[in-house]
Scaffold this motif. Structure first.
Motif, mmCIF file in Angstrom:
data_model
loop_
_atom_site.group_PDB
_atom_site.id
_atom_site.type_symbol
_atom_site.label_atom_id
_atom_site.label_comp_id
_atom_site.label_asym_id
_atom_site.label_seq_id
_atom_site.Cartn_x
_atom_site.Cartn_y
_atom_site.Cartn_z
ATOM 1 N N LYS A 125 2.544 -16.111 -3.723
ATOM 2 C CA LYS A 125 3.133 -14.853 -3.954
ATOM 3 C C LYS A 125 2.431 -13.978 -4.854
ATOM 4 O O LYS A 125 2.691 -12.957 -4.971
ATOM 5 C CB LYS A 125 4.428 -15.207 -4.523
ATOM 6 C CG LYS A 125 5.435 -15.851 -3.597
ATOM 7 C CD LYS A 125 5.384 -15.300 -2.093
ATOM 8 C CE LYS A 125 6.206 -16.152 -1.322
ATOM 9 N NZ LYS A 125 6.128 -15.838 0.108
ATOM 10 N N GLY A 126 1.373 -14.511 -5.463
ATOM 11 C CA GLY A 126 0.671 -13.507 -6.351
ATOM 12 C C GLY A 126 -0.359 -12.938 -5.827
ATOM 13 O O GLY A 126 -0.947 -12.877 -4.583
ATOM 14 N N PRO A 127 -1.464 -12.264 -6.502
ATOM 15 C CA PRO A 127 -2.672 -11.492 -6.033
ATOM 16 C C PRO A 127 -3.617 -12.578 -5.536
ATOM 17 O O PRO A 127 -3.819 -13.630 -5.846
ATOM 18 C CB PRO A 127 -3.190 -10.770 -7.322
ATOM 19 C CG PRO A 127 -2.675 -11.741 -8.342
ATOM 20 C CD PRO A 127 -1.459 -12.334 -8.089
ATOM 21 N N MET A 128 -4.236 -12.317 -4.281
ATOM 22 C CA MET A 128 -5.221 -13.092 -3.617
ATOM 23 C C MET A 128 -6.324 -13.566 -4.588
ATOM 24 O O MET A 128 -6.661 -14.583 -4.564
ATOM 25 C CB MET A 128 -5.804 -12.497 -2.377
ATOM 26 C CG MET A 128 -6.738 -13.363 -1.655
ATOM 27 S SD MET A 128 -7.603 -12.717 -0.189
ATOM 28 C CE MET A 128 -6.006 -12.992 0.881
ATOM 29 N N TYR A 129 -6.660 -12.624 -5.625
ATOM 30 C CA TYR A 129 -7.868 -13.074 -6.405
ATOM 31 C C TYR A 129 -7.246 -14.060 -7.528
ATOM 32 O O TYR A 129 -8.087 -14.810 -8.157
ATOM 33 C CB TYR A 129 -8.422 -11.731 -7.061
ATOM 34 C CG TYR A 129 -9.376 -11.162 -6.282
ATOM 35 C CD1 TYR A 129 -9.784 -11.580 -5.036
ATOM 36 C CD2 TYR A 129 -10.037 -9.916 -6.768
ATOM 37 C CE1 TYR A 129 -10.729 -11.042 -4.218
ATOM 38 C CE2 TYR A 129 -10.903 -8.961 -5.834
ATOM 39 C CZ TYR A 129 -11.223 -9.538 -4.580
ATOM 40 O OH TYR A 129 -12.403 -9.101 -3.945
ATOM 41 N N GLY A 130 -5.956 -13.781 -7.835
ATOM 42 C CA GLY A 130 -5.349 -15.024 -8.703
ATOM 43 C C GLY A 130 -5.478 -16.397 -8.055
ATOM 44 O O GLY A 130 -5.578 -17.141 -8.737
ATOM 45 N N LEU A 131 -5.368 -16.304 -6.891
ATOM 46 C CA LEU A 131 -5.300 -17.668 -6.008
ATOM 47 C C LEU A 131 -6.766 -18.154 -5.839
ATOM 48 O O LEU A 131 -6.887 -19.477 -6.441
ATOM 49 C CB LEU A 131 -4.759 -17.522 -4.473
ATOM 50 C CG LEU A 131 -5.047 -18.780 -3.910
ATOM 51 C CD1 LEU A 131 -4.195 -19.759 -4.295
ATOM 52 C CD2 LEU A 131 -4.485 -18.379 -2.432
ATOM 53 N N PHE A 132 -7.639 -17.259 -5.791
ATOM 54 C CA PHE A 132 -9.236 -17.668 -5.923
ATOM 55 C C PHE A 132 -9.427 -18.505 -7.207
ATOM 56 O O PHE A 132 -10.292 -19.261 -7.479
ATOM 57 C CB PHE A 132 -9.877 -16.492 -5.497
ATOM 58 C CG PHE A 132 -9.979 -16.191 -4.076
ATOM 59 C CD1 PHE A 132 -9.083 -16.907 -3.170
ATOM 60 C CD2 PHE A 132 -10.380 -14.985 -3.622
ATOM 61 C CE1 PHE A 132 -8.870 -16.239 -1.914
ATOM 62 C CE2 PHE A 132 -10.326 -14.562 -2.264
ATOM 63 C CZ PHE A 132 -9.331 -15.156 -1.493
ATOM 64 N N GLU A 133 -8.991 -17.680 -8.488
ATOM 65 C CA GLU A 133 -9.342 -18.109 -9.729
ATOM 66 C C GLU A 133 -8.645 -19.333 -10.073
ATOM 67 O O GLU A 133 -9.220 -20.195 -10.615
ATOM 68 C CB GLU A 133 -8.717 -16.953 -10.556
ATOM 69 C CG GLU A 133 -8.904 -17.322 -11.977
ATOM 70 C CD GLU A 133 -8.288 -16.138 -12.682
ATOM 71 O OE1 GLU A 133 -8.725 -14.906 -12.931
ATOM 72 O OE2 GLU A 133 -7.083 -16.051 -13.365
ATOM 73 N N THR A 134 -7.429 -19.460 -9.891
ATOM 74 C CA THR A 134 -6.674 -20.700 -10.052
ATOM 75 C C THR A 134 -6.941 -22.068 -9.304
ATOM 76 O O THR A 134 -7.118 -23.103 -9.863
ATOM 77 C CB THR A 134 -4.929 -20.454 -10.143
ATOM 78 O OG1 THR A 134 -4.815 -19.207 -10.963
ATOM 79 C CG2 THR A 134 -4.277 -21.462 -10.696
#
Length: 263
Positions: free
Chosen positions: A186-195
């Motif tokens: 549910k968060g930003p796509m770049y946040g997913l890539f980062e985490t």
């Protein structure tokens, strides 16, 4: 991580003959604060301080690198200007993260003509793993035979389809990325890539041109075939200027405009 400063350029002779010095390139020197900046960046890249974490104070870093606090401050100032770290009054300096609200629209320059910028809704159309096309492989510094992750999605704002995106990612980095994971997140796509994939987007290059919507593009964006669209090709980079994403977007600009700040 070692606190030894990067070696300065050799100030001595560069050739053995009398004429060698005339043809040799002049030595270059990096200011001390730039060397400290490089060391801090190396720690960010290695994961010593992870996104969202507090980094050591200027005093601690000055002691670690055996330089003045002013030198460290100048290095931190540049890292902050480059959005690698975030200063918080009274709290310290933190590693920048794409999970922060301030970062959500850093790479999206499409702004509404009226009202405030807000997050859109993403509809994932397709996610698959395949060989990178030659043009994508070149942009991502990959071999054509290398595996890539391909994502196609539509972004809507206020229930109006506004952006059609095709995203290419190196398969070796983004193993396990599926349509289900993108839909559930549910968060930003770049946040997913980062985490989940340890990839932090640092900066990007974009190319922009005007195009006409094809029949299929028009259907997905709910506009007339041949309607004018803004085509934006973005190559995003992580630490060390390593390209890790090619994103090609078609923007409907009936209610939005592209805005950038020039410094």
């Amino acid at each position: 991580m070692s606190s030894t400063l990067p070696p300065a350029a050799n100030n001595g002779p560069t050739g053995s003959g009398a004429g060698a010095s005339s043809s040799a390139a002049a030595p270059t020197f990096s200011p001390l604060y730039q060397q400290i900046k490089a060391l801090i960046t190396r720690s960010l890249q290695s994961g010593e301080w992870k996104p969202g974490e507090l980094i050591p104070s200027e005093v601690e870093l000055a002691s670690r690198f055996k330089v003045s606090q002013g030198t460290v401050r100048k290095a931190i100032d540049e890292l902050s200007a480059e959005n690698l770290v975030v200063r918080r009054q009274g709290k310290g300096t933190f590693v920048a993260t794409h999970h922060e609200a301030r970062a959500h629209f850093r790479f999206l320059r499409l702004k509404p003509d009226a009202g405030e910028v807000h997050a859109g809704d993403s509809r994932v159309i397709e996610v698959k793993r395949l060989r990178a096309p030659s043009d994508v492989a070149r942009l991502l510094d990959m071999k054509v035979s290398d595996s890539a992750v391909y994502i196609k999605r539509v972004m809507s704002f206020d229930d109006v389809p506004t952006i059609l995106e095709e995203i290419w990612l190196p398969g070796v980095i983004f193993k396990g990325l599926t349509a289900e994971r993108l839909i559930d997140y549910k968060g930003p796509m770049y946040g997913l890539f980062e985490t989940e994939f340890g990839t932090h987007m640092i900066h990007a290059d974009e190319k922009i041109r005007a195009v006409a919507a094809s029949k299929d593009e028009a259907w997905l964006l709910q506009v007339g075939s041949g309607s004018p669209l803004l085509s934006v090709e973005r190559v995003s980079f992580t630490y060390g200027d390593k390209p890790v994403e090619v994103r090609r977007g078609l923007y409907v600009t009936d209610r939005h405009h592209y805005q950038n700040e020039l410094n």
